[in-house]
Design a protein around this motif. Structure first.
Motif, PDB file in Angstrom:
ATOM      1  N   CYS A  78       1.597  12.065  76.884  1.00  0.00           N
ATOM      2  CA  CYS A  78       0.331  11.912  76.993  1.00  0.00           C
ATOM      3  C   CYS A  78      -0.302  11.832  76.226  1.00  0.00           C
ATOM      4  O   CYS A  78      -0.109  12.336  74.854  1.00  0.00           O
ATOM      5  CB  CYS A  78      -0.540  13.504  77.234  1.00  0.00           C
ATOM      6  SG  CYS A  78      -1.819  13.929  77.459  1.00  0.00           S
ATOM      7  N   CYS A  81      -3.168  15.415  74.683  1.00  0.00           N
ATOM      8  CA  CYS A  81      -1.986  16.508  74.299  1.00  0.00           C
ATOM      9  C   CYS A  81      -0.821  16.189  73.779  1.00  0.00           C
ATOM     10  O   CYS A  81       0.023  17.296  73.549  1.00  0.00           O
ATOM     11  CB  CYS A  81      -2.235  17.591  75.155  1.00  0.00           C
ATOM     12  SG  CYS A  81      -1.439  17.390  76.905  1.00  0.00           S
ATOM     13  N   VAL A  83       2.028  15.852  75.468  1.00  0.00           N
ATOM     14  CA  VAL A  83       3.663  16.398  76.730  1.00  0.00           C
ATOM     15  C   VAL A  83       4.060  14.797  76.915  1.00  0.00           C
ATOM     16  O   VAL A  83       3.095  13.974  77.084  1.00  0.00           O
ATOM     17  CB  VAL A  83       2.865  17.331  77.460  1.00  0.00           C
ATOM     18  CG1 VAL A  83       2.602  18.335  76.645  1.00  0.00           C
ATOM     19  CG2 VAL A  83       2.218  17.115  78.868  1.00  0.00           C
ATOM     20  N   CYS A  99      -1.426  13.198  81.252  1.00  0.00           N
ATOM     21  CA  CYS A  99      -0.248  14.087  82.046  1.00  0.00           C
ATOM     22  C   CYS A  99      -2.155  14.814  82.965  1.00  0.00           C
ATOM     23  O   CYS A  99      -3.111  14.021  83.121  1.00  0.00           O
ATOM     24  CB  CYS A  99      -0.164  15.910  81.245  1.00  0.00           C
ATOM     25  SG  CYS A  99      -2.122  16.509  80.127  1.00  0.00           S
ATOM     26  N   CYS A 102      -4.973  17.242  81.519  1.00  0.00           N
ATOM     27  CA  CYS A 102      -6.075  16.022  80.240  1.00  0.00           C
ATOM     28  C   CYS A 102      -6.783  15.390  81.775  1.00  0.00           C
ATOM     29  O   CYS A 102      -7.871  14.755  81.370  1.00  0.00           O
ATOM     30  CB  CYS A 102      -5.077  15.488  79.302  1.00  0.00           C
ATOM     31  SG  CYS A 102      -4.550  16.479  78.271  1.00  0.00           S
TER      32      CYS A 102
HETATM   33 ZN    ZN Z   1      -2.289  16.017  78.412  1.00  0.00          ZN
END
Ligand code: ZN
Length: 108
Positions: A78, A81, A83, A99, A102
Motif C-alpha cells: 500500500c 500505509c 501493508v 489497501c 486506505c
Molecule cells: Zn493502506
C-alpha cells in the motif's frame, strides 16, 4: 518450484496493456500491420499520447506504474500505509495502489 508472484502479475499487466492498446487502435481506425503494432508497443506513451482517449491513457499509465513497482520491488505494498495488499485484491485489480482501508479513506 513455484512461479514468483511477480511473474504472474507481470504477465497479467502485459496482457492488460496489450488489450488497452488494441482497443485504442480499434477506436482510432488503426488497421495496423503486425510490425507497426509491435513498434507502437515499444514506444507507447510518447508516440500515441496525442491520440489516446483519456480513460485508456490513464489506464496505460497505471499499468506501466504497476510494472515499474514490480521491477523495484514495491509492488503489492500500500502506498499510504505500507501493508501488503491482499493477493485477491491484486488479482482483481493488479494496478491497485492502496489497501482497502486506505482506498476507502481516499474515496471519502
Ligand atoms: Zn493502506
Amino acid at each position: 518450484m513455484t512461479t514468483p508472484i511477480s511473474d504472474t502479475f507481470t504477465a497479467q499487466l502485459r496482457e492488460m496493456r496489450s488489450d488497452v492498446l488494441a482497443q485504442l487502435h480499434a477506436q482510432h481506425g488503426g488497421a495496423m500491420s503486425r510490425a507497426e503494432y509491435d513498434q507502437s508497443q515499444a514506444n507507447t506513451e510518447r508516440e500515441l499520447s496525442f491520440a489516446l482517449e483519456e480513460r485508456e491513457s490513464a489506464e496505460l499509465i497505471e499499468i506501466d506504474a504497476a510494472l515499474k513497482r514490480i521491477a523495484d520491488g514495491s509492488f503489492g505494498l500500500c502506498v499510504d500505509c505500507g501493508v501488503s495488499i491482499p493477493a485477491a485484491r491484486l488479482h482483481a485489480s493488479p494496478t491497485a495502489l492502496r489497501c482497502i482501508n486506505c482506498q476507502t479513506q481516499t474515496e471519502h
